[in-house]
Design a protein around this motif. Structure first.
Motif, short mmCIF file in Angstrom:
data_model
loop_
_atom_site.label_atom_id
_atom_site.label_comp_id
_atom_site.label_asym_id
_atom_site.label_seq_id
_atom_site.Cartn_x
_atom_site.Cartn_y
_atom_site.Cartn_z
N TYR A 52 0.83 -1.21 0.00
CA TYR A 52 0.00 0.00 0.00
C TYR A 52 0.87 1.26 0.00
O TYR A 52 1.87 1.34 0.70
CB TYR A 52 -0.90 0.05 1.24
N GLU A 56 -3.11 4.98 0.16
CA GLU A 56 -3.94 3.80 0.40
C GLU A 56 -4.05 3.49 1.89
O GLU A 56 -5.12 3.09 2.37
CB GLU A 56 -3.40 2.61 -0.39
N LEU A 59 -6.61 5.88 3.20
CA LEU A 59 -7.97 5.46 2.84
C LEU A 59 -8.43 4.25 3.66
O LEU A 59 -9.58 4.20 4.09
CB LEU A 59 -8.04 5.15 1.34
N ARG A 63 -11.53 4.09 6.39
CA ARG A 63 -12.57 3.05 6.36
C ARG A 63 -12.74 2.40 7.73
O ARG A 63 -13.87 2.10 8.15
CB ARG A 63 -12.22 2.00 5.31
N ALA A 72 -17.37 6.13 1.28
CA ALA A 72 -17.83 6.20 -0.11
C ALA A 72 -18.56 7.51 -0.38
O ALA A 72 -18.44 8.08 -1.47
CB ALA A 72 -18.73 5.01 -0.42
N GLY A 77 -15.56 8.49 -5.66
CA GLY A 77 -14.57 8.25 -6.69
C GLY A 77 -13.28 7.65 -6.19
O GLY A 77 -12.43 7.26 -6.99
N ARG A 78 -13.11 7.58 -4.88
CA ARG A 78 -11.92 6.96 -4.31
C ARG A 78 -12.24 5.50 -4.03
O ARG A 78 -13.35 5.16 -3.65
CB ARG A 78 -11.53 7.63 -2.98
N PRO A 79 -11.28 4.63 -4.22
CA PRO A 79 -11.55 3.21 -3.99
C PRO A 79 -11.74 2.92 -2.49
O PRO A 79 -11.19 3.60 -1.64
CB PRO A 79 -10.29 2.52 -4.50
N LEU A 80 -12.55 1.91 -2.22
CA LEU A 80 -12.69 1.43 -0.83
C LEU A 80 -11.55 0.43 -0.61
O LEU A 80 -11.59 -0.70 -1.10
CB LEU A 80 -14.04 0.76 -0.64
N ILE A 81 -10.56 0.87 0.12
CA ILE A 81 -9.35 0.08 0.35
C ILE A 81 -9.57 -0.84 1.55
O ILE A 81 -10.05 -0.40 2.59
CB ILE A 81 -8.15 1.01 0.60
#
Length: 83
Positions: A52, A56, A59, A63, A72, A77-81
């Motif tokens: 990572y 990352e 992020l 989470r 989210a 638009g950002r990934p769910l890491i």
């Protein structure tokens, strides 16, 4: 609230120490505990996911703290890491 692994006398001494700190001292202790907890969580994320990037890791920590649904919505638009 007394921890199960703490004696009554130890708990009383800790409560008294916090009282002597005063409000500003207790805020400093709480802020330090929060920073230390986040640092430990970051270390755990890095141990589980050594590839990572710092972004990352950030992020993944968000989470853990806020949950996938809020992340989210707050960072669309950002990934769910995975944490």
């Amino acid at each position: 609230m007394q921890a199960r692994d703490t004696t009554v006398a130890s708990h009383a001494a800790q409560v008294e120490a916090y009282r002597r700190l005063g409000p500003a001292g207790r805020v400093r202790v709480a802020a330090r505990l929060s920073a230390d907890t986040r640092a430990l969580a970051r270390a755990g994320i890095r141990a589980r996911h050594p590839s990572y990037t710092e972004e990352e890791v950030d992020l993944a920590l968000r989470r853990i703290i806020y949950g996938a649904d809020l992340v989210a919505k707050a960072w669309p638009g950002r990934p769910l890491i995975a944490p």
